[in-house]
Enzyme design. Structure first.
Site, short mmCIF file in Angstrom:
data_model
loop_
_atom_site.label_atom_id
_atom_site.label_comp_id
_atom_site.label_asym_id
_atom_site.label_seq_id
_atom_site.Cartn_x
_atom_site.Cartn_y
_atom_site.Cartn_z
N CYS A 60 18.66 -1.13 10.40
CA CYS A 60 20.02 -1.47 10.00
C CYS A 60 20.56 -0.42 9.02
CB CYS A 60 20.07 -2.88 9.42
SG CYS A 60 21.74 -3.56 9.32
N HIS A 105 17.12 -6.34 13.38
CA HIS A 105 16.11 -6.50 12.33
C HIS A 105 14.80 -7.06 12.90
CE1 HIS A 105 18.46 -5.97 8.51
NE2 HIS A 105 19.48 -6.21 9.32
N GLU A 155 11.97 -7.38 11.45
CA GLU A 155 11.26 -8.20 10.46
C GLU A 155 11.76 -9.64 10.46
OE1 GLU A 155 14.89 -6.88 8.18
OE2 GLU A 155 13.61 -6.08 9.77
#
Length: 231
Positions: free
Chosen positions: A86, A203, A205
């Site tokens: 990002c 993302h 994660e």
């Protein structure tokens, strides 16, 4: 094996990445402040998401000019894996580590939603755990995720297999409706010419544990860890 996670003023996904690497994968990982000038002790680097320096000037523009970036470039030139997520993707384009630029979404608002991505290549340190053409679910959270590059650059990225992910529908088709930000050719992530630097707007994660609704993102970190262990 040790992986550094770079922190800038305004980073806010650094602890999420640290959790995934340390607690989920059991990898030695360390937070690194942007003033650090020597990252030679690390085998890989993550530039996490957030809003470095409030996205003033352009998203990632200030962070790209901080002391730590010189060392990140040195590691990248040595072939070590670097991933920008990002805002990290924006920082990598602003620093010249990746081609293109990230501009304001075509609908100029912050978007936070799940997206479907098609894996375009498995020939990178970040995608070896996927199957080419596989559709995965990884969320986005950005206002400036609209990938832009000139036609010559787009052709080179395509010809060299540097497009890592594209936004697609559930059938894996590239459509305007599946594109959340207006990115050219629905590009969600690219790699460098040597393929050891990845930038992606979604993302991973946030899609690394079942409780989050998807574990598709964990395979990006698993691929990176496996690459480091073999090199």
């Amino acid at each position: 094996m040790s992986i550094g996670i770079v922190q800038f003023g305004g980073s806010n996904c650094d602890l999420d990445v640290l959790h995934v690497l340390k607690d989920v994968l059991g990898v030695d990982a360390e937070l690194v402040w942007y003033k650090e000038e020597d990252l030679s002790r690390f085998d890989g680097i993550v530039v996490p998401g957030g809003f470095s320096y409030g996205d003033y000037l352009r998203a990632g523009a200030i962070a790209a000019r901080t002391p730590v970036m010189s060392s990140i470039k040195t590691l990248a030139e040595a072939g070590k894996p670097v991933i920008g997520i990002c805002n990290g993707f924006q920082i990598l384009t602003e620093s010249g580590l990746l081609d293109g630029a990230l501009t304001t979404n075509n609908y100029p608002k912050f978007k936070c939603e799940s997206t479907l991505l098609r894996v375009e290549t498995t020939d990178t340190p970040f995608t070896s755990k996927f199957k080419k053409g596989e559709v995965v679910s990884i969320p986005i959270a950005h206002m400036e995720g609209n990938f832009y590059a000139d036609e010559e650059t787009l052709s080179r990225l395509e010809d060299n297999g540097q497009v890592a992910f594209r936004y697609v529908d559930k059938e894996g088709k590239v459509t305007d409706e599946a594109n959340p930000n207006g990115s050219q050719e629905n590009i969600a992530g690219i790699v460098s010419a040597k393929k050891n630097v990845l930038g992606m707007m979604p993302h991973p994660e946030r899609a690394s544990e079942e409780i989050l609704g998807s574990k598709d993102g964990i395979r990006i970190f698993e691929s990176m860890v496996e690459f480091i262990s073999k090199n």
